[in-house]
Write a protein that holds these residues in place. Structure first.
Motif, short mmCIF file in Angstrom:
data_model
loop_
_atom_site.label_atom_id
_atom_site.label_comp_id
_atom_site.label_asym_id
_atom_site.label_seq_id
_atom_site.Cartn_x
_atom_site.Cartn_y
_atom_site.Cartn_z
N THR A 1 9.41 6.68 12.22
CA THR A 1 10.18 6.29 11.03
C THR A 1 10.97 7.45 10.43
OG1 THR A 1 8.39 6.81 9.47
CG2 THR A 1 8.39 4.60 10.46
N GLY A 2 10.57 8.69 10.77
CA GLY A 2 11.23 9.85 10.18
C GLY A 2 10.83 10.12 8.75
N THR B 1 0.83 -1.21 0.00
CA THR B 1 0.00 0.00 0.00
C THR B 1 0.86 1.26 0.00
OG1 THR B 1 -1.76 -1.15 1.21
CG2 THR B 1 -1.82 1.25 1.22
N GLU B 2 0.51 2.19 -0.90
CA GLU B 2 1.26 3.46 -1.00
C GLU B 2 0.41 4.67 -0.64
OE1 GLU B 2 2.98 3.62 -4.90
OE2 GLU B 2 4.28 1.88 -4.53
N LYS B 3 -0.90 4.56 -0.85
CA LYS B 3 -1.81 5.65 -0.50
C LYS B 3 -2.91 5.08 0.40
CE LYS B 3 -1.17 8.11 -4.88
NZ LYS B 3 -1.83 8.59 -6.12
N LEU B 4 -3.35 5.90 1.34
CA LEU B 4 -4.33 5.44 2.31
C LEU B 4 -5.50 6.42 2.36
CD1 LEU B 4 -4.23 2.95 4.15
CD2 LEU B 4 -3.22 4.39 5.94
N ILE B 5 -6.69 5.90 2.08
CA ILE B 5 -7.91 6.70 2.23
C ILE B 5 -8.27 6.72 3.71
CG2 ILE B 5 -10.35 6.91 1.62
CD1 ILE B 5 -9.69 5.21 -0.90
N LEU C 1 1.07 3.28 9.93
CA LEU C 1 2.06 3.87 9.03
C LEU C 1 3.48 3.42 9.39
CD1 LEU C 1 0.66 7.52 8.78
CD2 LEU C 1 0.39 5.66 7.14
N GLU C 2 3.68 3.12 10.65
CA GLU C 2 4.98 2.60 11.09
C GLU C 2 5.18 1.18 10.56
OE1 GLU C 2 7.52 1.90 15.23
OE2 GLU C 2 5.56 2.87 15.29
N LYS C 3 4.10 0.43 10.51
CA LYS C 3 4.17 -0.97 10.06
C LYS C 3 4.22 -1.07 8.53
CE LYS C 3 1.78 -5.42 10.53
NZ LYS C 3 0.62 -6.13 11.13
N TYR C 4 3.38 -0.27 7.88
CA TYR C 4 3.28 -0.33 6.41
C TYR C 4 4.02 0.88 5.83
CZ TYR C 4 -0.21 -3.78 7.65
OH TYR C 4 -0.85 -4.87 8.19
N THR C 5 5.31 0.70 5.65
CA THR C 5 6.21 1.84 5.43
C THR C 5 6.20 2.39 4.00
OG1 THR C 5 8.01 0.26 5.06
CG2 THR C 5 7.78 1.18 7.28
#
Length: 222
Positions: free
Chosen positions: A172-173, A19-23, A119-123
Motif C-alpha cells: 500500500t505504501g 479499525t485504526e490501531k491493532l494490538i 494491513l493491506e485489507k484494512y487500510t
C-alpha cells in the motif's frame, strides 16, 4: 517419545474496516486452546485472569469491566474495542510446545499470521501496539521476521521505552507506526521494576506498582 502440544490460536483476528490501531501479541495461554478455562478467565483475546491488559484498560478508561467467564464480559470488551477503533491480531497462528505453559520462549515450530495482508485489507490501521518488545519470541521479534520476508525493516523513531518504530507497507505504501509496550503480564514485572523511571516513581509513592506504571505508559497510545 516426547509429547508435543500443538498450541493453536483460539481466536480469529478482531478487526474491521473502521479499525485504526491493532494490538499485536503472540498466543493466549494453552488452556484457551483446550477450552479448560479458569474461574475469572474471559473467553476472548487477552482474557486470562492472570493477564493485565484488560485491568490496565479498565483503569485508564473506567470501564467497569466484568472479570468472569460470561458472554457479558466478552461483549463489554468487544464494545470497547469497536468504540475506540482498536483491533486485535496476534502474530502467532500456532506453535508447538514440549512443556505446556504460556511462555513465549517455549514455543517451537512457530507459524506466523500474515499480518501485512490484514494491513493491506484494512487500510485505516495506522498503528500497531505490540504487547512486548524485541526479545526472542516476542511480538516485535516475530513482526521483524515477518517484515524480512518482504524485505521491509522497522525504522527507529524513539529508543525510549516504549520504543517506537515505523515501516512502509510494501503493497500500500502506507507508513505504519509500531509501539512496543511493556508486556501486560506478570512475567514482565521484574523488567518494569528495574526501570529507572519506575524506581523514581516508587520512591515518591510507596503504593505505586507495576500496573500503575503500565497505566501511565499505555494511556498515551490507546
Amino acid at each position: 517419545m516426547q509429547y508435543v502440544f500443538k498450541h493453536t490460536h483460539p481466536y480469529n483476528p478482531f478487526i474491521d474496516y473502521s479499525t485504526e490501531k491493532l494490538i499485536v501479541g503472540t498466543l493466549p495461554p494453552p488452556r484457551f486452546t483446550t477450552g479448560e478455562l479458569k474461574d475469572g478467565d474471559v473467553d476472548f483475546c487477552y482474557g486470562s485472569k492472570d493477564g493485565q491488559l484488560w485491568p490496565i484498560l479498565n483503569k485508564i478508561f473506567d470501564l467497569n469491566l466484568k472479570f468472569e467467564t460470561t458472554v457479558e464480559a466478552i461483549a463489554q470488551r468487544k464494545a470497547f474495542l469497536k468504540h475506540r477503533k482498536i483491533g486485535v491480531c496476534d502474530i502467532v497462528a500456532s506453535a508447538e510446545r514440549e512443556k505446556i505453559d504460556a511462555s513465549d520462549i517455549g514455543m517451537q515450530n512457530i507459524e506466523l499470521r500474515d499480518v501485512l495482508s490484514y494491513l493491506e485489507k484494512y487500510t485505516k490501521v495506522h498503528t500497531l501496539l505490540f504487547t512486548g518488545g524485541n526479545s526472542k519470541n516476542g511480538p516485535e521479534y516475530f513482526f521483524r521476521k515477518h517484515l524480512k520476508e518482504y524485505s521491509v525493516s522497522l525504522v527507529r523513531i524513539s529508543d525510549e521505552v516504549p520504543r517506537i518504530h515505523e515501516f512502509i507497507h510494501p503493497s500500500t505504501g502506507k507508513t505504519i507506526k509500531t509501539v512496543s509496550l511493556i508486556a501486560p503480564s506478570g512475567a514482565a514485572n521484574r523488567a518494569v521494576g528495574s526501570l529507572k523511571e519506575y524506581k523514581k516513581m516508587k520512591l515518591q509513592d510507596a503504593t505505586f506498582n507495576t500496573v500503575d506504571f503500565r497505566v501511565l505508559q499505555y494511556k498515551d497510545f490507546f
